[in-house]
Enzyme design. Structure first.
Site, PDB file in Angstrom:
ATOM      1  N   HIS A 175       0.835  -1.219   0.000  1.00 59.18           N
ATOM      2  CA  HIS A 175       0.000   0.000   0.000  1.00 59.18           C
ATOM      3  C   HIS A 175       0.863   1.259   0.000  1.00 59.18           C
ATOM      4  O   HIS A 175       0.430   2.300   0.464  1.00 59.18           O
ATOM      5  CB  HIS A 175      -0.951   0.031   1.201  1.00 59.18           C
ATOM      6  CG  HIS A 175      -1.706  -1.242   1.416  1.00 59.18           C
ATOM      7  ND1 HIS A 175      -2.998  -1.438   0.986  1.00 59.18           N
ATOM      8  CD2 HIS A 175      -1.336  -2.412   1.997  1.00 59.18           C
ATOM      9  CE1 HIS A 175      -3.392  -2.654   1.314  1.00 59.18           C
ATOM     10  NE2 HIS A 175      -2.406  -3.277   1.924  1.00 59.18           N
TER      11      HIS A 175
ATOM     12  N   SER B 102      16.339  20.473 -16.636  1.00 58.81           N
ATOM     13  CA  SER B 102      15.201  21.351 -16.885  1.00 58.81           C
ATOM     14  C   SER B 102      15.696  22.591 -17.597  1.00 58.81           C
ATOM     15  O   SER B 102      16.787  23.080 -17.318  1.00 58.81           O
ATOM     16  CB  SER B 102      14.553  21.726 -15.547  1.00 58.81           C
ATOM     17  OG  SER B 102      13.847  22.946 -15.670  1.00 58.81           O
TER      18      SER B 102
END
Ligand code: ARG
Length: 454
Positions: free
Chosen positions: A155, A276
């Site tokens: 989970h 970037s």
């Protein structure tokens, strides 16, 4: 020159021609088309359609055509509607009238299905080799990981400590099933449509079993109507590539997470990361994000073809022309992706101290319950006691390993001073020693099993 036209009064509308033409896609089956034609020429020579001389001319001509494709010298003509037309047109330029006999008893319907299957028989081993190399990258990392421990998650919540090597290998086995699935497809691809004509079969006395042998197929297709329409192999191929994509996406998603500053479990090498245009500090895992993204595209190719197949009435329908673009796109996607992934994984660096720091003592709460099991208390009770210990630790803002012995003994008199030993992640790992567990020995056995099967 088209391979049809006698019954038409005008030529096809130019835009309709562009829609209909498949050369841009099917030209990559050029070699397969020539090989199929060579085998067909042999078969109809034996059936008495070609004289010895015509057969020789055609065979030599097809060899030349093949050589032109292999050396990149083949020149397409504007009127080449598809690869089948291009090959026959060039053959007629080379050998003249005899070329006009090659298509006797054959249709592009059985021809294209044959070419496509031949192409796939070559593509499967290529994908298999790329998958195998990716598996090797995973095994190399598993071997290099030694005793490095990391948190295992369910989970996406911290669950139990595991070995990093075990985690690497968890991505090996899905690829093993993928390879088995691809190879299992091969016998269903190797069923020969050639000799089925347009739909009803060929009127010539052709030995289709011999034809299958000549083209290295396992057997001739047993029903001509099915043979020209069956694209199960294409759908299965796309399912296999999609599931490969899903497996790679799952791995990629974990790498994206684990290379984030928040996790910091891995660092990508500069050779496999991107920057970037705006933020100078960024080091982005584009390779893995694209892997995740392309899994969606692969799934789209599968569902697209299944939707196309679903609507078809019978035998050959032109909709089937859509099959190749989808399959080629899936193949090309994986062919680009797999080696890049292998390189990115080979050069990734693990950060053992970050992995170790992410393991807190609550992740050994199961071991705490097991500790009491070893004292003879049923697991259902020990689970509750260990849960209470976790709650007590949280309430007193202490780690489980910091809680005083009295606090443990208040929960169960069975706790003794050795309880603190359960909070060593490696000893928790070492207890999981059955086949398939995360212990050092189990992982070693896994690697040995992998090496034996290679
Ligand atoms: N380009 C076609 C395809 O890919 C070849 C078969 C054409 N058959 C036909 N009857 N027009 O399916």
């Amino acid at each position: 020159m088209t391979l049809w036209g006698g019954r038409f009064s005008t030529k096809l509308n130019d835009q309709a021609w562009d829609l209909n033409s498949s050369l841009s896609v099917d030209q990559r089956m050029a070699i397969q088309d020539v090989d199929g034609s060579i085998a067909w020429a042999d078969a109809i020579h034996k059936a008495g359609i070609l004289s010895d001389e015509e057969h020789e001319q055609i065979a030599l001509g097809l060899d030349t055509v093949k050589a032109e494709f292999s050396t990149g010298q083949f020149v397409f003509a504007p009127a080449d509607e598809d690869i089948h037309t291009a090959v026959e047109r060039r053959l007629s330029e080379l050998v003249g009238a005899a070329a006009g006999k090659l298509h006797t008893g054959r249709s592009r319907n059985d021809q294209v299905a044959t070419d496509f299957r031949l192409w796939m028989l070559g593509a499967i081993p290529q994908l298999d080799a790329a998958l195998k190399d990716l598996q090797s990258a995973l095994v190399e990392q598993a071997e290099a990981a030694g005793e490095i421990v990391m948190p295992g998650y369910t989970h996406l919540q911290r669950a139990q400590p595991i070995l990093l090597s075990h985690w690497w290998l968890s991505h090996y086995w899905p690829l093993d099933r993928d390879r088995a699935r691809l190879n299992d497809l091969t016998p269903r691809v190797a069923v020969l449509p050639l000799g089925c004509g347009a739909l009803a079969g060929t009127p010539l006395n052709v030995d289709r079993a011999a034809l299958a042998d000549a083209l290295h197929f396992a057997k001739p297709a047993p029903n001509s109507l099915d043979a020209v329409s069956d694209r199960d192999f294409a759908a299965e191929f796309l399912f296999s590539t999609t599931l490969i994509g899903v497996h790679l996406s799952k791995l990629a998603e974990q790498i994206v997470l684990y290379t984030s500053a928040e996790f910091g479990f891995f660092e990508l090498s500069d050779a496999y990361s991107t920057g970037s245009s705006l933020m100078p500090q960024k080091k982005n895992p584009d390779v893995f994000e694209l892997t995740r993204g392309k899994a969606g595209t692969l799934l789209g190719l599968l569902t697209g073809l299944l939707a196309t197949l679903k609507g078809l009435p019978s035998t050959y329908d032109k909709d089937l022309q859509e099959d190749k673009a989808a399959v080629f796109a899936a193949f090309d996607t994986l062919t680009i992706m797999l080696p890049v992934l292998a390189g990115a994984l080979r050069t990734i660096t693990a950060k053992p101290e970050r992995m170790r720091a992410a393991i807190d003592s609550t992740m050994m709460a199961t071991d705490l319950a097991d500790y009491l099991v070893n004292k003879g208390i049923p697991f259902r009770e020990t689970h509750a006691i260990a849960g209470k210990a976790v709650r007590a630790a949280l309430e007193s803002q202490l780690g489980l390993e910091q809680m005083p012995l009295e606090a443990y003994q208040a929960l169960s008199p069975a706790f003794e001073a050795d309880v603190y030993q359960v909070y060593d992640p490696l000893s928790s790992i070492q207890k999981r020693n059955a086949i398939g567990g995360t212990s050092l020995q189990s992982v070693k056995n896994q690697i040995q099993k992998i090496k034996e099967n290679q």
